[in-house]
Design a protein around this motif. Sequence first.
Motif, short mmCIF file in Angstrom:
data_model
loop_
_atom_site.label_atom_id
_atom_site.label_comp_id
_atom_site.label_asym_id
_atom_site.label_seq_id
_atom_site.Cartn_x
_atom_site.Cartn_y
_atom_site.Cartn_z
N PHE A 209 15.52 1.60 18.32
CA PHE A 209 14.57 0.77 19.05
C PHE A 209 15.27 0.18 20.25
O PHE A 209 16.42 -0.26 20.17
N TRP A 210 14.58 0.17 21.36
CA TRP A 210 15.11 -0.36 22.60
C TRP A 210 14.11 -1.36 23.14
O TRP A 210 12.94 -1.05 23.31
N GLN A 211 14.56 -2.59 23.39
CA GLN A 211 13.69 -3.62 23.95
C GLN A 211 14.24 -3.99 25.31
O GLN A 211 15.33 -4.56 25.44
N GLY A 212 13.48 -3.64 26.35
CA GLY A 212 13.91 -3.93 27.72
C GLY A 212 13.68 -5.40 28.06
O GLY A 212 12.83 -6.07 27.48
N ASP A 213 14.45 -5.88 29.03
CA ASP A 213 14.35 -7.26 29.48
C ASP A 213 14.40 -7.26 31.00
O ASP A 213 15.17 -6.50 31.59
N VAL A 214 13.59 -8.12 31.63
CA VAL A 214 13.56 -8.16 33.10
C VAL A 214 14.90 -8.56 33.68
O VAL A 214 15.23 -8.19 34.81
N ASP A 215 15.70 -9.32 32.95
CA ASP A 215 17.03 -9.73 33.41
C ASP A 215 18.12 -8.74 32.96
O ASP A 215 19.30 -9.06 33.02
N ARG A 216 17.70 -7.56 32.52
CA ARG A 216 18.59 -6.49 32.08
C ARG A 216 19.43 -6.87 30.87
O ARG A 216 20.52 -6.35 30.66
N LYS A 217 18.93 -7.79 30.06
CA LYS A 217 19.60 -8.15 28.80
C LYS A 217 18.93 -7.36 27.67
O LYS A 217 18.34 -7.92 26.76
N HIS A 218 19.01 -6.06 27.80
CA HIS A 218 18.34 -5.16 26.86
C HIS A 218 18.93 -5.29 25.46
O HIS A 218 20.09 -5.64 25.30
N ILE A 219 18.11 -4.98 24.48
CA ILE A 219 18.55 -4.98 23.08
C ILE A 219 18.31 -3.58 22.53
O ILE A 219 17.23 -3.03 22.67
N ARG A 220 19.34 -3.00 21.90
CA ARG A 220 19.22 -1.70 21.25
C ARG A 220 19.60 -1.85 19.80
O ARG A 220 20.67 -2.37 19.47
N LEU A 221 18.71 -1.42 18.93
CA LEU A 221 18.96 -1.45 17.49
C LEU A 221 18.86 -0.05 16.93
O LEU A 221 17.98 0.72 17.30
#
Length: 52
Positions: free
Chosen positions: A24-36
Amino acid sequence: MKSNPDVVDPHWCLYKVTAREVEFWQGDVDRKHIRLLYRMEKNKWVKELLWP
């Protein structure tokens, strides 16, 4: 079929997908993405943080 709803259309097809791992990849507008990553080990899902 409308007249007999228990009859399966002969053109109907079923697919089964068995996952051993899912990311799972959750993008963030500030490029603080989370990958699980979840992966199957000994019949249990193990969660791993890939990023950050």
